[in-house]
Design an enzyme around this catalytic site. Structure first.
Site, PDB file in Angstrom:
ATOM      1  N   VAL A 119       0.807  -1.218   0.000  1.00  0.00           N
ATOM      2  CA  VAL A 119       0.000   0.000   0.000  1.00  0.00           C
ATOM      3  C   VAL A 119       0.842   1.271   0.000  1.00  0.00           C
ATOM      4  CG1 VAL A 119      -2.118  -0.973   0.948  1.00  0.00           C
ATOM      5  CG2 VAL A 119      -0.286  -0.237   2.504  1.00  0.00           C
ATOM      6  N   ASN A 130      -4.125   0.124   8.714  1.00  0.00           N
ATOM      7  CA  ASN A 130      -3.515  -0.474   9.890  1.00  0.00           C
ATOM      8  C   ASN A 130      -2.022  -0.748   9.742  1.00  0.00           C
ATOM      9  OD1 ASN A 130      -3.465  -2.132  12.437  1.00  0.00           O
ATOM     10  ND2 ASN A 130      -3.023  -3.745  10.959  1.00  0.00           N
ATOM     11  N   SER A 184      -0.486   6.048  16.757  1.00  0.00           N
ATOM     12  CA  SER A 184       0.297   5.597  17.907  1.00  0.00           C
ATOM     13  C   SER A 184       0.483   6.748  18.879  1.00  0.00           C
ATOM     14  CB  SER A 184       1.668   5.086  17.445  1.00  0.00           C
ATOM     15  OG  SER A 184       2.546   4.907  18.551  1.00  0.00           O
ATOM     16  N   TYR A 195       9.211   7.323  12.920  1.00  0.00           N
ATOM     17  CA  TYR A 195       7.932   6.704  13.274  1.00  0.00           C
ATOM     18  C   TYR A 195       7.039   7.714  13.978  1.00  0.00           C
ATOM     19  CZ  TYR A 195       4.682   3.438  15.531  1.00  0.00           C
ATOM     20  OH  TYR A 195       3.561   2.773  15.977  1.00  0.00           O
ATOM     21  N   ALA A 196       7.599   8.430  14.957  1.00  0.00           N
ATOM     22  CA  ALA A 196       6.814   9.408  15.705  1.00  0.00           C
ATOM     23  C   ALA A 196       6.295  10.510  14.787  1.00  0.00           C
ATOM     24  CB  ALA A 196       7.666  10.003  16.829  1.00  0.00           C
ATOM     25  N   ALA A 197       7.150  11.010  13.904  1.00  0.00           N
ATOM     26  CA  ALA A 197       6.748  12.085  12.991  1.00  0.00           C
ATOM     27  C   ALA A 197       5.652  11.616  12.042  1.00  0.00           C
ATOM     28  CB  ALA A 197       7.958  12.585  12.208  1.00  0.00           C
ATOM     29  N   SER A 198       5.788  10.398  11.528  1.00  0.00           N
ATOM     30  CA  SER A 198       4.797   9.897  10.574  1.00  0.00           C
ATOM     31  C   SER A 198       3.454   9.626  11.245  1.00  0.00           C
ATOM     32  CB  SER A 198       5.319   8.635   9.882  1.00  0.00           C
ATOM     33  OG  SER A 198       5.624   7.622  10.819  1.00  0.00           O
ATOM     34  N   LYS A 199       3.467   9.133  12.477  1.00  0.00           N
ATOM     35  CA  LYS A 199       2.213   8.879  13.181  1.00  0.00           C
ATOM     36  C   LYS A 199       1.536  10.186  13.613  1.00  0.00           C
ATOM     37  CE  LYS A 199       1.869   4.368  13.090  1.00  0.00           C
ATOM     38  NZ  LYS A 199       0.739   3.702  12.390  1.00  0.00           N
TER      39      LYS A 199
END
Length: 275
Positions: free
Chosen positions: A80, A106, A158, A172-176
């Protein structure tokens, strides 16, 4: 009370007649991951589920459970993060089931690193998996839902997008965090069209993914990593994939028909206990 309210009251959290498209429907190992639990729960509640995963065997295992329970689920593989595959996925779901009432984004991936140490490829891959994937599915699914006059999109974010939770996972934090803001903005733009967008925001969950996280962030010390995560949570334990699944069900079902542009925290009080 109008008829729709009466119907909701007598059939709580049912998804009968609805088609739900779930990305990341498999599990990364033995046990229950978020997408696997969401898919099985939605099928139990009457939805026809179309699930995709990069791991065909993991997707097939979820479909096997649904079939054993006499539910309806079709599975396939899809990356995806690729526009062509994602557009084809939406068309395939329409060809099989005729509509898309619920979309659950998800997929997710966490890699360690901060800007000075993370290579550009890792940064880009994190943004692609955690954020671009939801953009691509929404890009193709929103016109379908707009034509139908209704739809619910549930994005799995998250608490790392809200707080620093002890791991060096800046991409990860920035993208979430970006996923949550994309959800809010799009929810406002589509609110008048009968389409709702919300985020489930899990905290520290005990899923098969924890094994991989222990390898990445705790040198493979699984037991110590699990103990640390349990201690971080005010409730004294991590949550499960089923906690995430039930939150997603609420946001997908008609009971939440007046809920859009918001985040549903599923974190055992973690966020409330931190600044």
């Amino acid at each position: 009370m109008d008829k729709s309210e009466t119907d909701i009251a007598t059939s709580p959290f049912r998804l009968d007649g609805k088609v739900a498209l779930v990305t990341g429907c498999g599990s990364s190992g033995p046990g229950w991951g978020n997408g696997k639990a969401i898919s099985v729960l939605f099928a139990r509640q009457g939805a026809q589920v179309y699930g995709v995963d990069l791991n065909a065997d993991a997707a097939a295992e979820t479909a096997r459970i649904v079939a054993e329970e006499n539910g309806t689920m079709h599975v396939g593989t899809c990356d995806v993060t690729r526009a062509g595959e994602t557009a084809a996925l939406i068309e395939s779901c329409l060809a099989r089931f005729g509509r898309i009432d619920v979309l659950v984004n998800n997929v997710g991936r966490s890699e360690p690193g901060e800007p000075a140490t993370m290579d550009e490829e890792t940064w880009d891959a994190q943004l692609d998996v955690n954020l671009k994937s939801a953009y691509l599915t929404c890009k193709s699914a929103l016109p379908v839902m707009e034509k139908q006059g209704s739809g619910s999109i549930v994005n799995v974010s998250s608490v790392a997008g809200l707080r620093y939770i002890g791991k060096p996972q800046v991409a990860y934090a920035a993208s979430k965090a970006g996923l949550m803001q994309m959800t809010k903005t799009t929810a406002v733009l589509y609110a008048s069209k009968g389409i709702r967008l919300n985020c489930v925001v899990p905290g520290l969950m005990h899923t098969p993914l924890v094994t991989q996280l222990a390898d990445k962030y705790a040198a493979g010390q699984y037991d110590a990593f699990v103990a640390t995560r349990n201690q971080q949570v005010p409730m004294g334990r991590m949550g499960s994939a089923w906690d995430v699944a039930h939150a997603a069900l609420f946001l997908a079902a008609d009971e939440s028909r007046y809920v859009t542009g918001t985040e549903l925290l599923v974190d055992g009080g973690l966020t409330a206990a931190t600044r």
